[in-house]
Design a protein around this motif. Structure first.
Motif, PDB file in Angstrom:
ATOM      1  N   MET A   1      31.643  49.418  24.910  1.00  0.00           N
ATOM      2  CA  MET A   1      30.538  50.363  24.739  1.00  0.00           C
ATOM      3  C   MET A   1      30.939  51.423  23.714  1.00  0.00           C
ATOM      4  SD  MET A   1      28.836  52.877  27.597  1.00  0.00           S
ATOM      5  CE  MET A   1      28.367  51.519  28.644  1.00  0.00           C
ATOM      6  N   SER A   2      30.118  51.649  22.720  1.00  0.00           N
ATOM      7  CA  SER A   2      30.429  52.669  21.724  1.00  0.00           C
ATOM      8  C   SER A   2      30.093  54.047  22.263  1.00  0.00           C
ATOM      9  CB  SER A   2      29.620  52.409  20.448  1.00  0.00           C
ATOM     10  OG  SER A   2      28.248  52.590  20.685  1.00  0.00           O
ATOM     11  N   SER A   3      30.651  55.057  21.645  1.00  0.00           N
ATOM     12  CA  SER A   3      30.374  56.421  22.069  1.00  0.00           C
ATOM     13  C   SER A   3      28.954  56.792  21.692  1.00  0.00           C
ATOM     14  CB  SER A   3      31.349  57.388  21.387  1.00  0.00           C
ATOM     15  OG  SER A   3      32.668  57.111  21.772  1.00  0.00           O
ATOM     16  N   PRO A   4      28.321  57.674  22.493  1.00  0.00           N
ATOM     17  CA  PRO A   4      26.987  58.124  22.140  1.00  0.00           C
ATOM     18  C   PRO A   4      27.032  58.963  20.882  1.00  0.00           C
ATOM     19  CG  PRO A   4      27.862  59.418  23.948  1.00  0.00           C
ATOM     20  CD  PRO A   4      28.825  58.289  23.706  1.00  0.00           C
ATOM     21  N   THR A   5      25.883  59.161  20.282  1.00  0.00           N
ATOM     22  CA  THR A   5      25.808  60.033  19.121  1.00  0.00           C
ATOM     23  C   THR A   5      26.365  61.403  19.471  1.00  0.00           C
ATOM     24  OG1 THR A   5      23.813  58.881  18.451  1.00  0.00           O
ATOM     25  CG2 THR A   5      24.206  61.011  17.432  1.00  0.00           C
ATOM     26  N   TRP A  30      19.746  60.398  17.989  1.00  0.00           N
ATOM     27  CA  TRP A  30      20.679  59.915  19.018  1.00  0.00           C
ATOM     28  C   TRP A  30      20.895  58.408  18.944  1.00  0.00           C
ATOM     29  CZ3 TRP A  30      17.535  64.131  19.968  1.00  0.00           C
ATOM     30  CH2 TRP A  30      18.211  65.310  20.306  1.00  0.00           C
ATOM     31  N   SER A  31      20.457  57.812  17.851  1.00  0.00           N
ATOM     32  CA  SER A  31      20.647  56.364  17.638  1.00  0.00           C
ATOM     33  C   SER A  31      20.153  55.550  18.825  1.00  0.00           C
ATOM     34  CB  SER A  31      22.132  56.058  17.368  1.00  0.00           C
ATOM     35  OG  SER A  31      22.606  56.791  16.265  1.00  0.00           O
ATOM     36  N   VAL A  32      19.005  55.914  19.370  1.00  0.00           N
ATOM     37  CA  VAL A  32      18.508  55.236  20.569  1.00  0.00           C
ATOM     38  C   VAL A  32      18.110  53.791  20.295  1.00  0.00           C
ATOM     39  CG1 VAL A  32      17.750  57.406  21.594  1.00  0.00           C
ATOM     40  CG2 VAL A  32      16.123  56.041  20.266  1.00  0.00           C
ATOM     41  N   LEU A  33      17.873  53.459  19.029  1.00  0.00           N
ATOM     42  CA  LEU A  33      17.463  52.087  18.694  1.00  0.00           C
ATOM     43  C   LEU A  33      18.633  51.206  18.295  1.00  0.00           C
ATOM     44  CD1 LEU A  33      14.199  52.801  16.663  1.00  0.00           C
ATOM     45  CD2 LEU A  33      14.478  52.467  19.138  1.00  0.00           C
ATOM     46  N   THR A  34      19.800  51.808  18.051  1.00  0.00           N
ATOM     47  CA  THR A  34      20.921  51.025  17.531  1.00  0.00           C
ATOM     48  C   THR A  34      22.219  51.164  18.320  1.00  0.00           C
ATOM     49  OG1 THR A  34      21.494  52.829  16.011  1.00  0.00           O
ATOM     50  CG2 THR A  34      20.008  51.119  15.173  1.00  0.00           C
ATOM     51  N   SER A  35      22.342  52.183  19.157  1.00  0.00           N
ATOM     52  CA  SER A  35      23.584  52.464  19.858  1.00  0.00           C
ATOM     53  C   SER A  35      23.772  51.548  21.067  1.00  0.00           C
ATOM     54  CB  SER A  35      23.590  53.922  20.331  1.00  0.00           C
ATOM     55  OG  SER A  35      24.568  54.153  21.303  1.00  0.00           O
ATOM     56  N   SER A  36      24.961  50.981  21.219  1.00  0.00           N
ATOM     57  CA  SER A  36      25.250  50.171  22.399  1.00  0.00           C
ATOM     58  C   SER A  36      25.293  51.042  23.648  1.00  0.00           C
ATOM     59  CB  SER A  36      26.569  49.417  22.227  1.00  0.00           C
ATOM     60  OG  SER A  36      27.650  50.320  22.064  1.00  0.00           O
ATOM     61  N   TYR A  37      25.702  52.308  23.500  1.00  0.00           N
ATOM     62  CA  TYR A  37      25.661  53.247  24.628  1.00  0.00           C
ATOM     63  C   TYR A  37      24.243  53.367  25.158  1.00  0.00           C
ATOM     64  CZ  TYR A  37      25.298  57.851  26.866  1.00  0.00           C
ATOM     65  OH  TYR A  37      25.010  58.885  27.722  1.00  0.00           O
ATOM     66  N   GLU A  38      23.295  53.599  24.269  1.00  0.00           N
ATOM     67  CA  GLU A  38      21.904  53.749  24.688  1.00  0.00           C
ATOM     68  C   GLU A  38      21.360  52.437  25.260  1.00  0.00           C
ATOM     69  OE1 GLU A  38      21.576  57.823  23.734  1.00  0.00           O
ATOM     70  OE2 GLU A  38      20.247  56.485  24.861  1.00  0.00           O
ATOM     71  N   ARG A  39      21.671  51.338  24.619  1.00  0.00           N
ATOM     72  CA  ARG A  39      21.180  50.041  25.107  1.00  0.00           C
ATOM     73  C   ARG A  39      21.686  49.746  26.516  1.00  0.00           C
ATOM     74  NH1 ARG A  39      23.154  47.177  21.452  1.00  0.00           N
ATOM     75  NH2 ARG A  39      25.020  46.471  22.560  1.00  0.00           N
ATOM     76  N   ASP A  40      22.978  49.952  26.732  1.00  0.00           N
ATOM     77  CA  ASP A  40      23.541  49.693  28.057  1.00  0.00           C
ATOM     78  C   ASP A  40      22.980  50.653  29.103  1.00  0.00           C
ATOM     79  OD1 ASP A  40      25.013  47.731  26.832  1.00  0.00           O
ATOM     80  OD2 ASP A  40      26.914  48.828  26.876  1.00  0.00           O
ATOM     81  N   LYS A  41      22.790  51.896  28.698  1.00  0.00           N
ATOM     82  CA  LYS A  41      22.242  52.894  29.623  1.00  0.00           C
ATOM     83  C   LYS A  41      20.795  52.558  29.992  1.00  0.00           C
ATOM     84  CE  LYS A  41      20.941  56.713  28.016  1.00  0.00           C
ATOM     85  NZ  LYS A  41      20.875  58.006  27.297  1.00  0.00           N
ATOM     86  N   TYR A  42      20.014  52.117  29.031  1.00  0.00           N
ATOM     87  CA  TYR A  42      18.641  51.700  29.318  1.00  0.00           C
ATOM     88  C   TYR A  42      18.619  50.516  30.275  1.00  0.00           C
ATOM     89  CZ  TYR A  42      16.980  54.589  25.377  1.00  0.00           C
ATOM     90  OH  TYR A  42      16.683  55.626  24.531  1.00  0.00           O
ATOM     91  N   ALA A  44      20.861  49.718  32.486  1.00  0.00           N
ATOM     92  CA  ALA A  44      21.244  50.203  33.809  1.00  0.00           C
ATOM     93  C   ALA A  44      20.099  50.962  34.460  1.00  0.00           C
ATOM     94  CB  ALA A  44      22.479  51.097  33.700  1.00  0.00           C
ATOM     95  N   THR A  45      19.367  51.727  33.675  1.00  0.00           N
ATOM     96  CA  THR A  45      18.225  52.481  34.190  1.00  0.00           C
ATOM     97  C   THR A  45      17.171  51.540  34.758  1.00  0.00           C
ATOM     98  OG1 THR A  45      18.597  54.284  32.609  1.00  0.00           O
ATOM     99  CG2 THR A  45      16.394  54.107  33.571  1.00  0.00           C
ATOM    100  N   LEU A  46      16.841  50.511  34.031  1.00  0.00           N
ATOM    101  CA  LEU A  46      15.823  49.568  34.497  1.00  0.00           C
ATOM    102  C   LEU A  46      16.291  48.782  35.714  1.00  0.00           C
ATOM    103  CD1 LEU A  46      14.581  48.257  31.033  1.00  0.00           C
ATOM    104  CD2 LEU A  46      13.429  49.899  32.534  1.00  0.00           C
ATOM    105  N   ARG A  47      17.572  48.454  35.759  1.00  0.00           N
ATOM    106  CA  ARG A  47      18.107  47.705  36.910  1.00  0.00           C
ATOM    107  C   ARG A  47      18.029  48.513  38.201  1.00  0.00           C
ATOM    108  NH1 ARG A  47      22.432  46.256  33.494  1.00  0.00           N
ATOM    109  NH2 ARG A  47      23.732  47.827  34.541  1.00  0.00           N
ATOM    110  N   CYS A  48      18.162  49.816  38.095  1.00  0.00           N
ATOM    111  CA  CYS A  48      18.219  50.637  39.302  1.00  0.00           C
ATOM    112  C   CYS A  48      16.848  50.961  39.874  1.00  0.00           C
ATOM    113  CB  CYS A  48      18.990  51.926  39.029  1.00  0.00           C
ATOM    114  SG  CYS A  48      18.023  53.225  38.240  1.00  0.00           S
ATOM    115  N   LEU A  49      15.788  50.642  39.160  1.00  0.00           N
ATOM    116  CA  LEU A  49      14.450  50.947  39.666  1.00  0.00           C
ATOM    117  C   LEU A  49      14.205  50.204  40.969  1.00  0.00           C
ATOM    118  CD1 LEU A  49      12.337  50.836  36.369  1.00  0.00           C
ATOM    119  CD2 LEU A  49      13.252  52.844  37.555  1.00  0.00           C
ATOM    120  N   GLY A  50      13.691  50.929  41.943  1.00  0.00           N
ATOM    121  CA  GLY A  50      13.535  50.358  43.274  1.00  0.00           C
ATOM    122  C   GLY A  50      12.336  49.460  43.448  1.00  0.00           C
ATOM    123  N   GLN A  51      11.394  49.511  42.507  1.00  0.00           N
ATOM    124  CA  GLN A  51      10.188  48.696  42.614  1.00  0.00           C
ATOM    125  C   GLN A  51      10.034  47.831  41.362  1.00  0.00           C
ATOM    126  OE1 GLN A  51       6.636  50.946  43.783  1.00  0.00           O
ATOM    127  NE2 GLN A  51       7.964  52.651  44.384  1.00  0.00           N
TER     128      GLN A  51
END
Length: 200
Positions: A1-5, A30-42, A44-51
């Motif tokens: 995982m690369s460092s965030p911007t 914040w390089s939200v379209l190109t950063s591996s940090y952002e991609r991985d975080k997104y 993880a965010t979607l995986r944790c949704l309860g519904q």
């Protein structure tokens, strides 16, 4: 995982003008379209949704819509808020979903009419002073219920922001009087899911 911007620790005040000038200078600060940090975080965010599906999501601090377009796939409607008109224009260009409404407001102010069963706070709470967090909690208490799910994600590295990611998250959970349902601690960020927020 690369460092965030790199975080913009030189800013004396994270006001509307700061963010507008930031987006005027950089298309994707914040390089939200190109950063591996952002991609991985997104992811993880979607995986944790309860519904699997939500009726109406509120995303505060949507930036240029990197996460917004993914939330739109899981929600009947999304209301996405940002202070920057430039960022919102780019978000509209990126996210063509008809179920997304973009609104400009400088948090914690703004009128977000609606009733939400999902609230997403990703990388925004540490920009606020404690009094501003109190006002934000008061605002949100008017549009959520005990069944509303909160997803709260923040970078945990050092910054000169008013609050750290840890402090902002823990304080805001107390202000919302929310119940922790899920927590993940990654190398560079923390992710939590809350429910059972108590309205005043």
């Amino acid at each position: 995982m690369s460092s965030p911007t790199p975080k913009f620790s030189y800013a004396p005040l994270y006001d509307h003008e700061f963010f507008e000038l930031l987006y005027a200078d950089q298309v994707d600060p914040w390089s939200v379209l190109t950063s591996s940090y952002e991609r991985d975080k997104y992811e993880a965010t979607l995986r944790c949704l309860g519904q699997s599906r939500y009726r109406h999501a509120l995303e505060l601090g949507c930036s240029i819509g990197g996460l917004t377009r993914l939330l739109a796939e899981r929600c009947d409607a999304v209301t996405a808020i940002d202070t920057s008109a430039i960022a919102l224009q780019r978000a509209r260009e990126l996210c063509h979903c008809t179920n997304v409404r973009f609104m400009q407001a400088h948090l914690p102010d703004g009128d977000w009419n609606g009733s939400y069963d999902l609230v997403v706070l990703s990388e925004i709470l540490y920009y606020f002073s404690v009094p501003a967090l109190v006002r934000l909690a008061d605002q949100l208490s008017r549009v959520v219920s005990k069944r509303t799910e909160f997803v709260v994600v923040h970078w945990t590295g050092e910054t000169d922001y008013p609050l750290t990611g840890d402090r902002a998250t823990e304080l805001f959970q107390c202000l919302m009087r929310a119940e922790l349902r899920h927590r993940e601690r990654h190398s560079q960020y923390r992710l939590e899911v809350w429910t059972g927020v108590q309205k005043e």
